[in-house]
Scaffold this motif. Structure first.
Motif, PDB file in Angstrom:
ATOM      1  N   VAL A   1      -3.680  -4.680  -8.006  1.00 48.15           N
ATOM      2  CA  VAL A   1      -4.561  -4.276  -6.891  1.00 48.15           C
ATOM      3  C   VAL A   1      -4.894  -5.092  -5.887  1.00 48.15           C
ATOM      4  O   VAL A   1      -4.916  -4.846  -4.720  1.00 48.15           O
ATOM      5  CB  VAL A   1      -5.876  -3.962  -7.552  1.00 48.15           C
ATOM      6  CG1 VAL A   1      -7.009  -3.466  -6.458  1.00 48.15           C
ATOM      7  CG2 VAL A   1      -5.776  -2.786  -8.554  1.00 48.15           C
ATOM      8  N   GLU A   2      -4.833  -6.657  -6.286  1.00 44.56           N
ATOM      9  CA  GLU A   2      -5.040  -7.811  -5.065  1.00 44.56           C
ATOM     10  C   GLU A   2      -3.774  -7.452  -4.142  1.00 44.56           C
ATOM     11  O   GLU A   2      -3.892  -7.477  -2.980  1.00 44.56           O
ATOM     12  CB  GLU A   2      -5.049  -9.085  -5.982  1.00 44.56           C
ATOM     13  CG  GLU A   2      -6.440  -9.440  -5.977  1.00 44.56           C
ATOM     14  CD  GLU A   2      -6.708 -10.689  -6.836  1.00 44.56           C
ATOM     15  OE1 GLU A   2      -5.458 -11.475  -6.958  1.00 44.56           O
ATOM     16  OE2 GLU A   2      -7.616 -10.846  -7.382  1.00 44.56           O
ATOM     17  N   ARG A   3      -2.568  -7.552  -4.610  1.00 46.29           N
ATOM     18  CA  ARG A   3      -1.248  -7.303  -3.671  1.00 46.29           C
ATOM     19  C   ARG A   3      -1.641  -6.238  -3.048  1.00 46.29           C
ATOM     20  O   ARG A   3      -1.273  -6.251  -1.850  1.00 46.29           O
ATOM     21  CB  ARG A   3      -0.026  -7.488  -4.494  1.00 46.29           C
ATOM     22  CG  ARG A   3       0.383  -8.715  -5.229  1.00 46.29           C
ATOM     23  CD  ARG A   3       1.874  -8.809  -5.607  1.00 46.29           C
ATOM     24  NE  ARG A   3       2.100  -7.803  -6.535  1.00 46.29           N
ATOM     25  CZ  ARG A   3       2.202  -8.243  -8.005  1.00 46.29           C
ATOM     26  NH1 ARG A   3       1.867  -9.574  -8.192  1.00 46.29           N
ATOM     27  NH2 ARG A   3       2.566  -7.645  -8.719  1.00 46.29           N
ATOM     28  N   LEU A   4      -1.806  -4.871  -3.455  1.00 49.31           N
ATOM     29  CA  LEU A   4      -1.945  -3.901  -2.888  1.00 49.31           C
ATOM     30  C   LEU A   4      -3.037  -3.794  -1.561  1.00 49.31           C
ATOM     31  O   LEU A   4      -2.832  -3.705  -0.348  1.00 49.31           O
ATOM     32  CB  LEU A   4      -2.460  -2.660  -3.730  1.00 49.31           C
ATOM     33  CG  LEU A   4      -1.570  -1.733  -4.246  1.00 49.31           C
ATOM     34  CD1 LEU A   4      -2.202  -0.859  -5.240  1.00 49.31           C
ATOM     35  CD2 LEU A   4      -0.824  -1.193  -3.090  1.00 49.31           C
TER      36      LEU A   4
ATOM     37  N   LEU B   1       0.769   4.196  -7.865  1.00 51.07           N
ATOM     38  CA  LEU B   1      -0.050   3.818  -6.704  1.00 51.07           C
ATOM     39  C   LEU B   1       0.556   2.977  -5.376  1.00 51.07           C
ATOM     40  O   LEU B   1       0.633   3.295  -4.236  1.00 51.07           O
ATOM     41  CB  LEU B   1      -1.377   3.222  -7.084  1.00 51.07           C
ATOM     42  CG  LEU B   1      -2.440   3.311  -6.079  1.00 51.07           C
ATOM     43  CD1 LEU B   1      -2.848   4.583  -5.531  1.00 51.07           C
ATOM     44  CD2 LEU B   1      -3.568   2.400  -6.421  1.00 51.07           C
ATOM     45  N   GLY B   2       1.339   2.027  -5.932  1.00 50.94           N
ATOM     46  CA  GLY B   2       1.966   1.087  -5.127  1.00 50.94           C
ATOM     47  C   GLY B   2       3.142   1.656  -4.568  1.00 50.94           C
ATOM     48  O   GLY B   2       3.344   1.687  -3.255  1.00 50.94           O
ATOM     49  N   VAL B   3       3.802   2.644  -5.332  1.00 52.25           N
ATOM     50  CA  VAL B   3       4.997   3.394  -4.651  1.00 52.25           C
ATOM     51  C   VAL B   3       4.284   4.512  -3.597  1.00 52.25           C
ATOM     52  O   VAL B   3       4.992   4.395  -2.476  1.00 52.25           O
ATOM     53  CB  VAL B   3       5.627   4.222  -5.660  1.00 52.25           C
ATOM     54  CG1 VAL B   3       6.673   5.088  -5.220  1.00 52.25           C
ATOM     55  CG2 VAL B   3       6.501   2.992  -6.535  1.00 52.25           C
TER      56      VAL B   3
ATOM     57  N   ARG C   1       5.265  -4.469   2.814  1.00 52.94           N
ATOM     58  CA  ARG C   1       5.146  -3.439   1.660  1.00 52.94           C
ATOM     59  C   ARG C   1       4.317  -4.188   0.715  1.00 52.94           C
ATOM     60  O   ARG C   1       4.509  -5.308   0.478  1.00 52.94           O
ATOM     61  CB  ARG C   1       6.656  -2.896   1.134  1.00 52.94           C
ATOM     62  CG  ARG C   1       7.405  -2.240   2.329  1.00 52.94           C
ATOM     63  CD  ARG C   1       6.974  -0.906   2.802  1.00 52.94           C
ATOM     64  NE  ARG C   1       7.451   0.010   3.535  1.00 52.94           N
ATOM     65  CZ  ARG C   1       7.059  -0.062   5.072  1.00 52.94           C
ATOM     66  NH1 ARG C   1       5.985  -0.908   5.387  1.00 52.94           N
ATOM     67  NH2 ARG C   1       7.605   0.390   5.784  1.00 52.94           N
ATOM     68  N   ALA C   2       3.912  -3.306  -0.309  1.00 52.88           N
ATOM     69  CA  ALA C   2       3.289  -3.861  -1.631  1.00 52.88           C
ATOM     70  C   ALA C   2       4.276  -4.159  -2.701  1.00 52.88           C
ATOM     71  O   ALA C   2       4.969  -3.131  -2.970  1.00 52.88           O
ATOM     72  CB  ALA C   2       2.174  -2.921  -1.913  1.00 52.88           C
ATOM     73  N   ASP C   3       4.225  -5.160  -3.291  1.00 49.18           N
ATOM     74  CA  ASP C   3       5.182  -5.487  -4.345  1.00 49.18           C
ATOM     75  C   ASP C   3       4.460  -5.178  -5.607  1.00 49.18           C
ATOM     76  O   ASP C   3       3.959  -6.125  -6.526  1.00 49.18           O
ATOM     77  CB  ASP C   3       5.398  -7.158  -4.096  1.00 49.18           C
ATOM     78  CG  ASP C   3       6.621  -7.574  -5.092  1.00 49.18           C
ATOM     79  OD1 ASP C   3       7.189  -6.844  -5.754  1.00 49.18           O
ATOM     80  OD2 ASP C   3       6.628  -8.839  -5.248  1.00 49.18           O
ATOM     81  N   VAL C   4       4.546  -4.061  -5.996  1.00 53.39           N
ATOM     82  CA  VAL C   4       4.077  -3.683  -7.385  1.00 53.39           C
ATOM     83  C   VAL C   4       5.065  -2.797  -8.318  1.00 53.39           C
ATOM     84  O   VAL C   4       5.848  -2.104  -7.685  1.00 53.39           O
ATOM     85  CB  VAL C   4       2.820  -2.975  -7.114  1.00 53.39           C
ATOM     86  CG1 VAL C   4       1.338  -3.586  -7.094  1.00 53.39           C
ATOM     87  CG2 VAL C   4       2.955  -1.644  -6.162  1.00 53.39           C
TER      88      VAL C   4
END
Ligand code: ADP
Length: 333
Positions: A37-40, A67-69, A55-58
């Motif tokens: 969530v922090e990364r997002l 959610l990340g995608v 971009r978010a790395d999840v």
């Protein structure tokens, strides 16, 4: 109470171990949830500050990874629309700048035409009035020189000065008349070498001024009105000599290039400042105290009316003008 105390003694460490295990499990679970969530959130912050390629790395199979995608897909769309928007703004700005430039050009052209129309009327009136007295003065000098072949040196010198000054005034009158009305050219087939020689002869001999020729005798003939183009060449030679008040060298060179012949007139004068280079062909632009600023403007119009062109050649040092003329088409035998 002993068995109870023993049970309590065993239960306390077990309880503590369970609490510790519970805390570890809670922190592992919370880390698995909070870190992505922090990364997002970090990626969202970066995009908000304009880093649209972020971009978010999840990864993983859980909801946060999904959610990340979804977040990354949305970020790609935002980046694409931002790029589209930027492109459109750029296109519109360019269109606007172009329209603005066209508008300014049209406005300047209108003002120029108005000024030129008024000036044309004035020019032809003044020109006609001055041409006759100048002609009379030229004849009078010619007569005086004829009847006084043995006149003292200083008299001949003064007559020379008079002839030179009348020549300069005639340039102004011719510029005025040519400016007022450029007649359709009477095209003839002309040999460049003799044509150039005739115009150089019109300049006459001026003290401290040398005119060098670099004109190959075998240049192809050109199709021009010799009177009009003669006026152009004379104008270039006069300008060059006026630019070198203390004397100098004018070089007239000519060369054939495809179906044109280019005559170049260069001088060893001060040249033309960079900021004036675009302006010297404008009507009424002059830097001379007694100039009227029509010579180059008329010369360019005459060159164009004869199917040629007149340009200032870029470079340092003295001024170099290139007069390009069309080669005469050979008559079929
Ligand atoms: P005028 O001779 O009446 O000034 P022109 O249109 O012939 O008008 O020339 C415009 C201007 O171009 C001149 O005032 C001068 O500043 C510049 N110019 C033209 N020819 C030369 C040259 N050979 N060397 C330096 N400046 C020149």
């Amino acid at each position: 109470l002993q068995p109870t105390q023993m049970l309590l003694g065993r239960m306390v460490p077990i309880g503590l171990v369970l609490i510790a295990l519970g805390a570890i499990a809670a922190s592992v679970v919370s880390a698995r949830v909070t870190r992505p969530v922090e990364r997002l959130a970090g990626a969202a912050d970066d995009i908000a500050t304009g880093q649209y390629s972020r971009r978010a790395d999840v990864e993983g199979p859980d909801e946060i990874a999904r959610l990340g995608v979804a977040f990354n897909t949305m970020a790609s769309q935002v980046e694409r629309s931002h790029r589209d928007l930027e492109q459109r703004v750029e296109d519109r700005t360019r269109d606007l700048a172009q329209a603005m430039a066209q508008l300014t050009d049209a406005q300047e052209e209108l003002v120029r035409k108005e000024r030129l129309a008024m000036l044309g009327q004035l020019a032809s009136g003044v020109g006609h009035e001055l041409r006759n007295p100048l002609g009379v003065m030229t004849n009078a000098i010619y007569y005086l020189e004829m009847v006084q072949p043995d006149a003292p040196e200083d008299v001949r010198e003064y007559l020379g000065i008079l002839r030179h000054q009348i020549g300069l005034s005639e340039k102004i009158v011719t510029d005025l008349l040519d400016f007022a009305r450029i007649k359709p050219p009477q095209v003839q087939t002309v040999s460049p070498a003799s044509f150039i020689e005739n115009q150089i002869a019109r300049v006459g001999s001026v003290a401290e001024l040398t005119i060098e020729r670099r004109v190959p005798p075998d240049l192809p003939a050109v199709a021009i009105d010799p009177v009009q183009i003669g006026q152009v060449l004379l104008n270039l030679l006069t300008n060059a000599s006026q630019a070198m008040e203390g004397g100098g060298v004018i070089t007239v060179s000519a060369r054939a290039q495809g179906d044109t012949v280019t005559i170049e007139v260069s001088d060893t004068g001060p040249g033309i400042a960079h900021e004036l280079r675009d302006r010297i062909f404008e009507p009424l632009f002059t830097t001379k105290p007694r100039g009227i600023g029509l010579g180059l403007s008329v010369s360019r119009s005459l060159a164009e009316a004869n199917g040629g062109r007149l340009d200032l050649v870029p470079g340092e040092g003295g001024a170099v003008f290139a007069l390009t003329l069309p080669v005469a088409v050979a008559e079929p035998a």
